[in-house]
Design an enzyme around this catalytic site. Sequence first.
Site, PDB file in Angstrom:
ATOM      1  N   ARG A  21       0.821  -1.214  -0.094  1.00  0.00           N
ATOM      2  CA  ARG A  21       0.123   0.071   0.077  1.00  0.00           C
ATOM      3  C   ARG A  21       0.985   1.184   0.065  1.00  0.00           C
ATOM      4  NH1 ARG A  21      -5.366  -1.548   3.150  1.00  0.00           N
ATOM      5  NH2 ARG A  21      -5.263  -3.833   2.610  1.00  0.00           N
ATOM      6  N   SER A 136     -23.134 -12.558  13.939  1.00  0.00           N
ATOM      7  CA  SER A 136     -22.410 -11.492  12.978  1.00  0.00           C
ATOM      8  C   SER A 136     -22.512 -12.000  11.453  1.00  0.00           C
ATOM      9  CB  SER A 136     -21.065 -11.094  13.412  1.00  0.00           C
ATOM     10  OG  SER A 136     -20.109 -10.507  12.578  1.00  0.00           O
ATOM     11  N   SER A 188     -19.417  -1.610   2.365  1.00  0.00           N
ATOM     12  CA  SER A 188     -18.432  -0.626   1.700  1.00  0.00           C
ATOM     13  C   SER A 188     -17.762  -1.207   0.433  1.00  0.00           C
ATOM     14  CB  SER A 188     -17.493   0.001   2.665  1.00  0.00           C
ATOM     15  OG  SER A 188     -16.671  -1.239   3.155  1.00  0.00           O
ATOM     16  N   HIS A 216     -22.095   3.536   6.065  1.00  0.00           N
ATOM     17  CA  HIS A 216     -22.048   4.015   4.591  1.00  0.00           C
ATOM     18  C   HIS A 216     -23.450   4.685   4.279  1.00  0.00           C
ATOM     19  CE1 HIS A 216     -17.905   2.884   3.824  1.00  0.00           C
ATOM     20  NE2 HIS A 216     -18.047   2.070   4.653  1.00  0.00           N
ATOM     21  N   LYS A 247     -17.875  10.258   6.843  1.00  0.00           N
ATOM     22  CA  LYS A 247     -18.101  10.099   5.493  1.00  0.00           C
ATOM     23  C   LYS A 247     -18.886  11.016   4.930  1.00  0.00           C
ATOM     24  CE  LYS A 247     -16.421   5.298   5.818  1.00  0.00           C
ATOM     25  NZ  LYS A 247     -16.053   5.249   7.091  1.00  0.00           N
ATOM     26  N   THR A 276     -10.451   7.538  26.250  1.00  0.00           N
ATOM     27  CA  THR A 276     -10.139   8.282  25.274  1.00  0.00           C
ATOM     28  C   THR A 276     -10.294   9.752  25.382  1.00  0.00           C
ATOM     29  OG1 THR A 276     -10.456   6.555  23.804  1.00  0.00           O
ATOM     30  CG2 THR A 276     -10.247   8.494  22.784  1.00  0.00           C
ATOM     31  N   THR A 277      -9.382  10.690  24.976  1.00  0.00           N
ATOM     32  CA  THR A 277      -9.631  11.999  24.677  1.00  0.00           C
ATOM     33  C   THR A 277     -11.099  12.254  24.023  1.00  0.00           C
ATOM     34  OG1 THR A 277      -7.373  12.634  25.101  1.00  0.00           O
ATOM     35  CG2 THR A 277      -8.646  14.449  24.419  1.00  0.00           C
ATOM     36  N   THR A 362      -8.338  -6.515   1.953  1.00  0.00           N
ATOM     37  CA  THR A 362      -9.627  -5.761   2.267  1.00  0.00           C
ATOM     38  C   THR A 362     -10.826  -6.349   1.566  1.00  0.00           C
ATOM     39  OG1 THR A 362      -8.137  -3.628   2.434  1.00  0.00           O
ATOM     40  CG2 THR A 362     -10.649  -3.507   1.772  1.00  0.00           C
TER      41      THR A 362
END
Length: 404
Positions: A21, A136, A188, A216, A247, A276-277, A362
């Site tokens: 990539r 799932s 996606s 999406h 998105k 997490t901030t 992917t």
Amino acid sequence: MNFEAFFATKLDGLRQEGRYRVFAELERQSGSFPRAFRYSEGARSDVTVWCSNDYLGMGQNTKVVAAMHEALDRCGAGAGGTRNISGTNHYHVLLERELADLHGKEAALLFTSGYVSNWATLSTLGANIPGCVIFSDEGNHASMIEGIRHSRAEKRLWKHNDPKDLDRLLSEYGRDVPKLVAFESVYSMDGDISPIRAILDVAEKHGAMTYLDEVHGVGLYGPRGGGIAEREGLMDRITIIEGTLGKAFGVVGGYITGSAAICDFVRSFASGFIFTTALPPAVAAGALASIRHLKESSFERARHQSVVRKVRTRLDRLGIPTMPNPSHIVPVMVCDAAKCKWISDLLLDNYGIYVQPINYPTVPRKTERLRITPSPLHSDADIDHLIGALSDLWSHCAIARAVA
């Protein structure tokens, strides 16, 4: 062990397969989407982006940019902490209310990304509901897979978009077993849309909770941009609707919506939220402006679908093979990793067109593709240039064309 040699060997393997990539270094031009500057080897050139997830160009919408400037001037750059420790800004609260309203839910909860919202929510539910079994869809995103895996709950995979297979698996468990069905609205890479109504019918038959990833779909479908579930009139039947701000809404961040109790439960037990901030206030303000605009304006959605139809029609006429689907995603099928990267490189270097090659892992091997995402801001001239370039390269690379 020679660690450096190990790393180098593995990377060389990726290069040989044609799936190493390479990041295109871009500078988006404010107010000129889908135009960008590309930086390569010390030179700068103009490119037209055809693979952005900023599906509607809202990242450069004047209302969104103005809202972010105002919040930056009012609040400064960062949130200043986690949501629990000084980091809950007024813009976060307003945004969560707006998101809850968008999906017809009691409450919403913000995360730093759609990946984190999936990972944190599914892992928290699966780990904390005693005996929970998560069903799932086998096509689910990596963030959902990782969240389920991290929960250590029992997982059952059902065939992609197959309510009958889901029904078969759910039938193996009694109604007293806590069950959660996790799936997406728009997938996606292939651009297919799930049969939400049929899936909900099956889940309700077995007393299962439902978790729908609409990342999406939000902003793009439904009369107010609530996604596929809003378009189909099904939002009230779904336990949790998850989405993204990164998105169609053009900013960054993720969220879940559901009952007040569910959102409070995740808020109170999810480490991915607690530690997490918080999102910068300016980001929350920009997302708020984007959502409010798209709730009232259907122009962007209508124009978007028109451009998608034009691109698909032109590709079909030339026999450029695409994967048929009912969504806004146009996968141009190359089915060869090396050729896919080669075409992408030629488009970028010779035509000023940026479309990222999509390779394994992917997508499965031999299904490599160029994932084209038309926007309402691509002009007819942009379409002409894209179609002409692809036709040239299809002939140059000796790739078979589809038979009408």
